[in-house]
Structure formats: structure tokens, C-alpha cells
Design a protein around this motif. Structure first.
Motif, short mmCIF file in Angstrom:
data_model
loop_
_atom_site.label_atom_id
_atom_site.label_comp_id
_atom_site.label_asym_id
_atom_site.label_seq_id
_atom_site.Cartn_x
_atom_site.Cartn_y
_atom_site.Cartn_z
N LEU A 8 0.83 -1.21 0.00
CA LEU A 8 0.00 0.00 0.00
C LEU A 8 0.86 1.26 0.00
CD1 LEU A 8 -2.89 1.01 0.00
CD2 LEU A 8 -2.86 0.94 2.49
N LEU A 12 0.73 4.15 -2.91
CA LEU A 12 0.45 5.55 -2.59
C LEU A 12 1.59 6.47 -3.03
CD1 LEU A 12 -1.19 5.17 0.92
CD2 LEU A 12 -2.30 5.93 -1.18
N ILE A 15 1.25 6.93 -6.76
CA ILE A 15 0.14 7.84 -7.08
C ILE A 15 0.56 9.29 -6.86
CG2 ILE A 15 -2.13 8.61 -6.27
CD1 ILE A 15 -2.80 5.63 -5.85
N VAL A 16 1.23 9.57 -5.75
CA VAL A 16 1.68 10.94 -5.47
C VAL A 16 2.70 11.37 -6.52
CG1 VAL A 16 2.96 12.35 -3.83
CG2 VAL A 16 1.17 10.85 -3.01
N SER A 40 -5.55 15.04 -5.39
CA SER A 40 -5.08 13.67 -5.42
C SER A 40 -3.77 13.51 -4.64
CB SER A 40 -4.89 13.21 -6.86
OG SER A 40 -4.52 11.86 -6.90
N GLY A 44 -3.25 11.24 -1.33
CA GLY A 44 -2.16 10.27 -1.23
C GLY A 44 -1.31 10.48 0.00
N GLY A 47 -3.24 9.35 2.94
CA GLY A 47 -3.21 7.89 2.97
C GLY A 47 -1.91 7.36 3.54
N ILE A 48 -0.79 8.00 3.20
CA ILE A 48 0.51 7.57 3.74
C ILE A 48 0.56 7.80 5.25
CG2 ILE A 48 2.98 8.12 3.74
CD1 ILE A 48 2.70 8.63 0.70
N LEU A 51 -1.52 5.20 6.88
CA LEU A 51 -0.84 3.92 6.79
C LEU A 51 0.14 3.74 7.95
CD1 LEU A 51 -0.21 1.47 4.74
CD2 LEU A 51 1.82 2.82 4.26
#
Length: 64
Positions: A8, A12, A15-16, A40, A44, A47-48, A51
Motif C-alpha cells: 500500500l 500511494l 500515485i503521489v 489527489s 495520497g 493515505g501515507i 498507513l
């Protein structure tokens, strides 16, 4: 880190990185054309952060 968290994290980061590459740096960063990329990137990064929080919580619950 567990394998799931590592995968994951890589997704991410990719994506970044793609969204940073896609931003038009000649115009304003918060212009209408760049808004979707900025949102976006923010998602991301969030999300990091989440995580690493989930990884820390999973380590706290493990008994030795």
C-alpha cells in the motif's frame, strides 16, 4: 511493516509521484487545471500518514 502495508505504501507513493509529474508548473499550482492533481496528492499524503498510524496501532496490539 507487514507485507500489506508495504504494498500500500508503494502504491500511494506512485500515485503521489504521478500527480506531481502531471501538474502544470507554468501556471498557478491551485489553478483550475491543477486542482484535481493537488487534491489527489493531498489524498495520497493523507493515505501515507494513515498507513503509518495503522502500522503503529498494529504493533501496539501485539503481545510478546
Amino acid at each position: 511493516m507487514q507485507k500489506f502495508y508495504k504494498v500500500l505504501l508503494v502504491v500511494l507513493i506512485i500515485i503521489v509521484a504521478i500527480n506531481i509529474y502531471a501538474i502544470d508548473w507554468q501556471s498557478d499550482v491551485l489553478s483550475e487545471d491543477n486542482q484535481k492533481f493537488v487534491f489527489s496528492i493531498a489524498a495520497g499524503v493523507l493515505g501515507i500518514i494513515l498507513l503509518f498510524v495503522m502500522n503503529t496501532w498494529s504493533k501496539i496490539g501485539v503481545k510478546k
